[in-house]
Design an enzyme around this catalytic site. Structure first.
Site, short mmCIF file in Angstrom:
data_model
loop_
_atom_site.label_atom_id
_atom_site.label_comp_id
_atom_site.label_asym_id
_atom_site.label_seq_id
_atom_site.Cartn_x
_atom_site.Cartn_y
_atom_site.Cartn_z
N ASP A 58 21.31 12.32 -4.24
CA ASP A 58 20.06 12.47 -3.47
C ASP A 58 19.62 11.11 -2.96
O ASP A 58 19.33 10.92 -1.78
CB ASP A 58 18.98 13.10 -4.35
CG ASP A 58 19.47 14.38 -5.01
OD1 ASP A 58 19.64 15.37 -4.29
OD2 ASP A 58 19.73 14.36 -6.23
N GLU A 118 28.13 14.99 -2.52
CA GLU A 118 27.98 15.10 -1.07
C GLU A 118 28.34 13.80 -0.36
O GLU A 118 29.23 13.74 0.49
CB GLU A 118 26.54 15.51 -0.75
CG GLU A 118 26.25 15.56 0.72
CD GLU A 118 24.94 16.23 1.09
OE1 GLU A 118 24.52 17.20 0.43
OE2 GLU A 118 24.32 15.79 2.08
O1 TRH Z 1 26.29 11.62 -7.73
P1 TRH Z 1 26.61 12.88 -7.01
O2 TRH Z 1 27.21 13.92 -7.81
O3 TRH Z 1 25.32 13.38 -6.35
C1 TRH Z 1 24.78 14.60 -5.95
C2 TRH Z 1 23.61 14.94 -6.82
O4 TRH Z 1 24.07 15.46 -8.02
C3 TRH Z 1 22.73 15.93 -6.14
O5 TRH Z 1 21.71 16.41 -6.98
C4 TRH Z 1 23.54 17.04 -5.59
O6 TRH Z 1 22.70 17.81 -4.88
C5 TRH Z 1 24.61 16.48 -4.70
O7 TRH Z 1 25.46 15.61 -5.43
C6 TRH Z 1 25.41 17.55 -4.02
O8 TRH Z 1 27.63 12.57 -5.80
P2 TRH Z 1 27.45 11.90 -4.36
O9 TRH Z 1 26.66 12.78 -3.46
O10 TRH Z 1 28.78 11.54 -3.90
O11 TRH Z 1 26.61 10.59 -4.60
C7 TRH Z 1 27.10 9.47 -5.25
C8 TRH Z 1 26.50 8.24 -4.62
O12 TRH Z 1 26.75 7.11 -5.47
C9 TRH Z 1 27.11 7.89 -3.29
O13 TRH Z 1 26.10 7.43 -2.41
C10 TRH Z 1 28.07 6.76 -3.58
C11 TRH Z 1 27.35 6.08 -4.71
N1 TRH Z 1 28.16 5.25 -5.59
C12 TRH Z 1 28.04 3.87 -5.50
O14 TRH Z 1 27.27 3.36 -4.66
N2 TRH Z 1 28.77 3.08 -6.35
C13 TRH Z 1 29.62 3.59 -7.27
O15 TRH Z 1 30.26 2.82 -8.03
C14 TRH Z 1 29.76 5.02 -7.34
C15 TRH Z 1 30.71 5.63 -8.32
C16 TRH Z 1 29.01 5.81 -6.49
#
Ligand code: TRH
Length: 373
Positions: free
Chosen positions: A24, A275
């Site tokens: 999010d 996402e």
């Molecule tokens: O973390 P996610 O699973 O996030 C979401 C939330 O759970 C949300 O509630 C749900 O609705 C949605 O998924 C579908 O996965 P996502 O979306 O890929 O987000 C991870 C974020 O973290 C992304 O912006 C990349 C960032 N990130 C970093 O910046 N550095 C890192 O080392 C890692 C592993 C991720």
């Protein structure tokens, strides 16, 4: 030639409620930076800003981060011209009342956006841009608009920075890996960002048996805990499961979003989740596997199928996804889904090219606002 309204420079209030994990906030931060990068002024309200300390340690010019308290602290706050609620989070009545008052005083039109979750399902295109009159509360008489990101030209598109391709072209894989301390000796690099995937054990065994050596680059948190637990279980069941050490592990620190991109660009195969990381893996253009965010009612299975259909995934990639996401776990007689990243490259390359032909989400959002305001 079609005449388009000029894009005004506006002040935006983006509201984000962190449900769980990082997506999010990750999406909202990226949205805020992308808008600011195109001359907009952004205030990002989030109820939990803690992850920004590692996701975006440098901040971004033009983006102000506010902790969204309950009740909201309105001291010294004048709402901007655009109010955007991410994923249906509800904005406080005090803020809406102030926003409505400003509209009445300035004669400006309402620009209230609800940014929805990303999906390849048909409803995204059907509902994209629809107005929804506000019938009650301090916003009564205003109109909220639904903005659906998506993978086709009839949706709001995907976030993509204007300099993304140039950054990718300049990227030096070897140097970046060396900076992170990854002892890379030409083995296949597989990045892993996931929850607790049903197919994790199978993947580890497959990679351990493969003639081509692999290194798993494991992100911290849930992915790393899941891998450590699975490895411990396998050692107990069969101490020789990785006898040739064809599979090695590298546990990563938490990266900034910027370096998270680099991880995806440096890897040969990307396992992503949620996402935002899915979108970044599409831009990385390598074979990818998606751990979809599981929903209790099981609707994520349709969402996954819709994505794979849009991607043009071959049968083996469909099968691998079902296994990875635990969608066929009830049938233990099914054979192990094949891990065939070489066969999965084409569909990702073609999908990326299709996406690059479409307008990015910010370009579309700014045009949309220019039309309604
Ligand atoms: O973390 P996610 O699973 O996030 C979401 C939330 O759970 C949300 O509630 C749900 O609705 C949605 O998924 C579908 O996965 P996502 O979306 O890929 O987000 C991870 C974020 O973290 C992304 O912006 C990349 C960032 N990130 C970093 O910046 N550095 C890192 O080392 C890692 C592993 C991720």
């Amino acid at each position: 030639m079609q005449c388009q309204s000029p894009i005004p420079k506006l002040r935006w209030d983006i509201f984000c409620r962190v449900i769980d994990n990082f997506g999010d906030l990750g999406v909202c931060w990226r949205l805020a930076c992308n808008l600011a990068g195109r001359g907009q002024t952004v205030r990002l309200w989030a109820d939990d800003v803690s992850a920004l300390a590692w996701m975006a340690p440098q901040g971004a010019p033009g983006v102000e981060v506010k902790t969204w308290t309950a009740p909201i602290n309105m001291t010294g706050i004048t709402p901007g011209e655009v109010m955007l609620e991410a994923f249906g989070c509800e904005i406080d009545e005090e803020f809406i009342a102030e926003y409505a008052k400003n509209l009445r005083n300035s004669g400006q039109k309402c620009a209230w956006i609800n940014l929805e979750y990303l999906s390849a399902e048909d409803f995204s295109a059907r509902c994209h841009g629809l107005p929804s009159p506000v019938m009650s509360g301090p916003g009564r008489g205003l109109t909220k608009y639904f903005f659906y990101p998506g993978f086709t030209a009839s949706t709001g598109g995907l976030l993509r920075e204007p300099d993304l391709l140039a950054r990718q072209a300049r990227f030096d894989r070897q140097a970046w890996l060396a900076e992170q301390g990854v002892p890379w000796r030409d083995e296949r690099l597989v990045s892993l960002f996931c929850y607790e995937p049903a197919g994790l054990g199978e993947l580890l065994v497959t990679l351990a048996k493969d003639v081509q050596p692999s290194r798993l680059l494991v992100t911290p948190g849930r992915a790393s805990m899941a891998v450590r637990a699975e490895v411990a279980k396998m050692h107990r069941l069969d101490p020789l499961w990785n006898q040739r050490a064809a599979l090695s592990f590298f546990y990563l620190p938490q990266f900034s979003q910027h370096d998270f991109d680099h991880l995806l660009w440096a890897s040969d195969v990307n396992f992503v989740r949620g996402e935002d990381s899915l979108v970044r893996a599409l831009w990385a253009g390598k074979p990818l596997v998606w751990h979809i965010y599981p929903q209790h009612d099981g609707v994520h299975a349709h969402k996954l199928d819709a994505f794979l259909d849009w991607l043009g995934a071959p049968a083996s990639l469909h099968a691998f996804h079902r296994r990875w996401n635990g969608l066929d776990a009830s049938d233990p007689t099914l054979p192990v889904a094949p891990f065939q990243p070489d066969r999965w490259q084409d569909c990702v390359t073609q999908a990326r090219a299709r996406l690059l032909d479409q307008q990015d989400l910010i370009t579309q959002l700014l045009r949309f606002i220019a039309k309604i305001i």
